[in-house]
Every structure is written in C-alpha cells, then in structure tokens.
Design a protein around this motif. Structure first.
Motif, PDB file in Angstrom:
ATOM      1  N   THR A   1      26.036  36.884  12.027  1.00 47.10           N
ATOM      2  CA  THR A   1      25.126  37.312  10.967  1.00 47.10           C
ATOM      3  C   THR A   1      24.474  36.112  10.298  1.00 47.10           C
TER       4      THR A   1
ATOM      5  N   ALA B   1      21.893  34.620  12.632  1.00 46.07           N
ATOM      6  CA  ALA B   1      20.695  35.467  12.662  1.00 46.07           C
ATOM      7  C   ALA B   1      19.796  35.158  11.471  1.00 46.07           C
TER       8      ALA B   1
ATOM      9  N   ASN C   1      24.656  41.629  20.825  1.00 45.46           N
ATOM     10  CA  ASN C   1      23.814  41.632  19.634  1.00 45.46           C
ATOM     11  C   ASN C   1      22.369  41.376  20.044  1.00 45.46           C
TER      12      ASN C   1
ATOM     13  N   SER D   1      18.038  41.443  18.326  1.00 47.82           N
ATOM     14  CA  SER D   1      17.005  41.800  17.360  1.00 47.82           C
ATOM     15  C   SER D   1      15.663  41.590  18.051  1.00 47.82           C
TER      16      SER D   1
ATOM     17  N   GLU E   1      17.967  46.692  17.380  1.00 53.06           N
ATOM     18  CA  GLU E   1      18.603  45.959  16.286  1.00 53.06           C
ATOM     19  C   GLU E   1      20.098  46.246  16.331  1.00 53.06           C
TER      20      GLU E   1
ATOM     21  N   SER F   1      23.912  44.325  15.594  1.00 52.26           N
ATOM     22  CA  SER F   1      24.556  43.134  15.050  1.00 52.26           C
ATOM     23  C   SER F   1      26.038  43.400  14.819  1.00 52.26           C
TER      24      SER F   1
ATOM     25  N   GLU G   1      24.169  51.007  13.692  1.00 46.98           N
ATOM     26  CA  GLU G   1      24.071  50.705  15.119  1.00 46.98           C
ATOM     27  C   GLU G   1      23.622  51.925  15.916  1.00 46.98           C
TER      28      GLU G   1
END
Length: 335
Positions: free
Chosen positions: A88, A91, A108, A110, A119, A121, A204
């Motif tokens: 995180t 990112a 993961n 994006s 998206e 994560s 998610e």
C-alpha cells in the motif's frame, strides 16, 4: 506474447506472473518487449483486452525497484510498473512520483483505461503451497465471494455445500475460494466461514466484477411496448430473482436523480417472462438494459434491488460523474 527469454530470470518471472494473474480475471493479456537493460529492467507494453476493447499500457518491468528507482526509471503518467510486490505504501509512492499504475506478481494491480478498471490491493507475496489468491475474484469465484458477503451481512456462516447451492458454483470452486480467503494475510475468512474484513473484501469484489462484467456478463438492450420510461420499472411486479440495478436502484434508495436507463439483473430462469411482461424488442439504443445474473433466486436481503456490492459496481461501471456523486452519497465511496 513477445519472447522474454533474453530477459533476466527474475524480470521474466515477474512478467509471466503478472500475465497469469490478469488472465485469472478473464481478460486477455500480452507483453510487448522493447528494450532490456542488463536483463534486469525491461521496457515495453502490457496489452490487456477486455469487453471494453484493447488497451496498451507503456510499462517498465523489474523484479525489484528502490525508492530512488521509482524516480529515475523512465516513466510518465501513462506508464505502469510491473514488479514483484507493491505494498500500500509503495502504491502511494508510485502515485506521488507520477506513475500511471502497476501490476505485481502477488496479484495486486491498479490499471485504468476508458471502460476498464482493475483495482486490487492488499495481497502479500505468496509462499509455496498456498491456494491461488485470485480464486475468489475469477468469473467462477465471484458468485461464491458475493454469497459470502451477503451471508455476512445477514449474520450467517454458511457451510461449503450451502455456499455451492446459493452461488450455483461447484463444490471444488467453493473450496478454492474459501481456502484462498482463509490463507490471506491477514485472513478474510475464519474457519466457520465468517467474513473477517467485509469492507476490504467488498472493495476487491467490486473491482473484480467491474473488470469482468463486460466479458463475463455482457448486456443486451431492449425497447419496451409497456414501459415508456425507466421509472415505470420501479412499479412493475417483476419475477423473483430479478433485481433492479444502477440508477433505478439508487432512486429506490432515495438518490435525487431522474434515471435515463433501466438496468435489470436478469437470471436465466426469468428471462422469457420479463421479455413477455415488458414486450421487449432488441434495440441498440433501447432504454432497458438486460444484464445476465449469476443467481436463479433472489440473493438474501435483496428486496428487488441489487445488493450493495453489486450496486456499487453498477454505478462505477457507468463512468458518469453524476453517478459518482450518488455512489459517494450512498456508500461513502470516493473512488
């Protein structure tokens, strides 16, 4: 996919793993290689084909990237990074340094393009012998995860066989989804199938459904000889299992908008009856949008409307700033 054999083993493994994780989301992927620096860093393009079309992302691939590397590697606001793992915090650093997105070996990602959003994560690096982390978010796994989310809202803890009945998935698919959610770090599901982090799991699910929907559950448009405006469906007595989505569901929940279209989630068992009831005729510009549902009977607590995870995804897929505001009002969702 262009050959990656001349790349370093670690970088090639990153690219291969990213392609495999994205393939689990039912999108077609490829890598086009442009240059390689000492086999450790590759520049090229990640190509993703989904129901919204073909999207080509300029990309840099490297197994490991330092904080300095995030600044010095060649990139702009369209370039994405392919690497082993993006936390995180990492990112956030990518965003601050002007990268356009990322995808990693842990699943993961994006990735944003017109009509497409991926998206995901919070996934940590996998160890040997673990269940595939993508299992809850594949086309087969999404109905199971959806059933778990709704069961959690009802305070229920369904057994695997009950989940198979509710979702329509095979017991093998249910077992893979359950195992993957239990093995997440931190876990998302306990041994009694109680959802431990419902907000994170819903996020998610929404992202995965939004990515898969155009390909997995494509819509059809119709005109109606009975329903003259989208709001007419709010008063219609639709068959069990049929749920109103997007603008209509938002209006029913109190949103101050005038719906321009009517999105209906339609199970196979009710298709013929709804077409007859509305005297529907296929039309590319029809106001009635029929989207195949992945259930036959109404999900628990639905009451004729798309449940929260599905409605969030509906509104997100509209790509309409007006509906973005409605989504934020209904769900506190600013994405």
């Amino acid at each position: 996919m262009d050959s990656i054999e001349h790349l370093g083993e670690a970088t090639a493994a990153v690219i291969t793993s990213v392609l495999e994780h994205l393939a689990d989301l039912d999108v077609r992927t490829a890598w086009r290689n442009d240059t390689a620096l000492d086999g450790r860093i590759a520049t090229g393009a990640l190509i993703v084909e989904s129901g919204s079309g073909r999207h080509e992302f300029p990309a840099v691939a490297s197994a490991g990237v330092s904080s300095v590397g995030l600044t010095l590697l060649p990139h702009d606001e369209q370039t994405i990074l392919l690497t082993r793992h993006v936390s995180t915090a990492r990112a956030q650093s990518l965003t601050e340094r002007g990268w356009g997105g990322y995808a990693d070996s842990s699943g993961n990602a994006s990735l944003r393009a017109p009509g497409m959003l991926i998206e995901i994560s919070g996934r940590r690096e996998r160890g040997p012998g673990r269940a595939p982390t993508a299992a809850p978010f594949t086309r087969a796994g999404l109905p199971v995860t959806f059933a778990l989310l709704l069961a959690g809202e009802q305070g229920q803890r369904p057994l695997q066989r009950e989940l198979a009945t509710i979702s329509g998935a095979s017991i093998g698919t249910v077992n893979r989804v359950v195992r993957a959610l239990r093995e997440r770090t931190p876990a998302m599901l306990d041994k009694e199938n109680h959802v431990l982090r419902p907000a994170a799991l819903e996020n998610e699910w929404v992202a995965a459904y939004s990515t898969l929907q155009p390909h997995a559950w494509p819509e059809e448009r119709y005109t109606s000889d009975i329903w003259n405006s989208p709001s007419d469906l709010l008063d219609a007595e639709l068959p069990p299992g049929v749920l109103l989505g997007s603008e209509l569901a938002a209006v029913r929940l109190g949103a101050p908008i005038r719906p321009a279209e009517a999105l209906v989630h339609l199970p196979t068992t009710a298709r013929r009856e709804v077409i007859r009831q509305g005297r529907l005729r296929r039309a590319d510009d029809g106001m009635v949008r029929i989207r195949p549902a992945f259930w036959d009977t109404s999900p628990a607590g639905a009451d004729g409307l798309a449940p929260a995870p599905l409605l969030r995804a509906d509104l997100l897929l509209e790509d309409d700033p007006r509906l973005d505001e409605i989504r934020a009002q209904l769900f506190g969702d600013d994405r």
